[in-house]
Design a protein around this motif. Structure first.
Motif, PDB file in Angstrom:
ATOM      1  N   LEU A   2       2.217-131.315 -46.473  1.00  0.00           N
ATOM      2  CA  LEU A   2       1.632-130.134 -47.271  1.00  0.00           C
ATOM      3  C   LEU A   2       1.517-129.126 -46.420  1.00  0.00           C
ATOM      4  N   ALA A   6       1.825-124.151 -49.968  1.00  0.00           N
ATOM      5  CA  ALA A   6       2.753-124.922 -50.993  1.00  0.00           C
ATOM      6  C   ALA A   6       1.879-125.935 -52.110  1.00  0.00           C
ATOM      7  N   GLU A   7       1.128-126.680 -51.926  1.00  0.00           N
ATOM      8  CA  GLU A   7       0.309-126.895 -52.664  1.00  0.00           C
ATOM      9  C   GLU A   7      -0.225-126.437 -54.252  1.00  0.00           C
ATOM     10  N   LEU A   9       1.195-123.243 -54.768  1.00  0.00           N
ATOM     11  CA  LEU A   9       2.569-122.683 -55.303  1.00  0.00           C
ATOM     12  C   LEU A   9       3.430-123.889 -56.142  1.00  0.00           C
ATOM     13  N   GLU A  10       3.519-124.825 -55.150  1.00  0.00           N
ATOM     14  CA  GLU A  10       4.422-125.477 -55.781  1.00  0.00           C
ATOM     15  C   GLU A  10       3.915-126.650 -56.712  1.00  0.00           C
ATOM     16  N   VAL A  11       2.745-126.855 -56.429  1.00  0.00           N
ATOM     17  CA  VAL A  11       2.513-128.164 -57.631  1.00  0.00           C
ATOM     18  C   VAL A  11       1.403-127.672 -57.903  1.00  0.00           C
ATOM     19  N   ASP A  13       0.355-123.967 -59.687  1.00  0.00           N
ATOM     20  CA  ASP A  13       0.887-123.156 -60.192  1.00  0.00           C
ATOM     21  C   ASP A  13       2.019-123.465 -61.267  1.00  0.00           C
ATOM     22  N   ARG A  14       2.592-123.943 -61.074  1.00  0.00           N
ATOM     23  CA  ARG A  14       4.077-124.738 -61.408  1.00  0.00           C
ATOM     24  C   ARG A  14       3.124-125.398 -62.678  1.00  0.00           C
ATOM     25  N   GLU A  15       2.385-126.149 -62.665  1.00  0.00           N
ATOM     26  CA  GLU A  15       2.487-127.392 -63.495  1.00  0.00           C
ATOM     27  C   GLU A  15       1.139-126.703 -63.836  1.00  0.00           C
TER      28      GLU A  15
END
Length: 84
Positions: A2, A6-7, A9-11, A13-15
């Motif tokens: 990963l 991506a760590e 943005l996808e994990v 920031d979303r959380e």
């Protein structure tokens, strides 16, 4: 594997926006203290730890742990700043 972006943005920031709705729907405006310490591979179990700063500019500090048979391994950490 990963990629580091991506760590975040996808994990993270979303959380963070899910855990702290006051951050709003916009993404982070600044990233600081980024540390990528271990590879995250497909199928890895992760634990994401988030802390919202109590004052000043909204900032979320994070740590991503990779869960292994030997316990948790710190895979990444840092801070994301959001618009007030």
């Amino acid at each position: 594997m990963l990629p580091g972006v991506a760590e975040i943005l996808e994990v993270v920031d979303r959380e963070a926006r899910h855990a702290f709705p006051a951050l709003g729907s916009r993404g982070a405006k600044r990233m600081t203290r980024l540390k990528f310490l271990a590879l995250i591979l497909p199928g890895d179990e992760l634990a994401v730890h988030l802390t919202l700063s109590p004052e000043g500019e909204p900032q979320v500090r994070y740590r991503i742990d990779r869960i292994t048979a030997n316990g948790a391994e710190n895979a990444a950490s840092g801070a994301l700043s959001y618009t007030a």
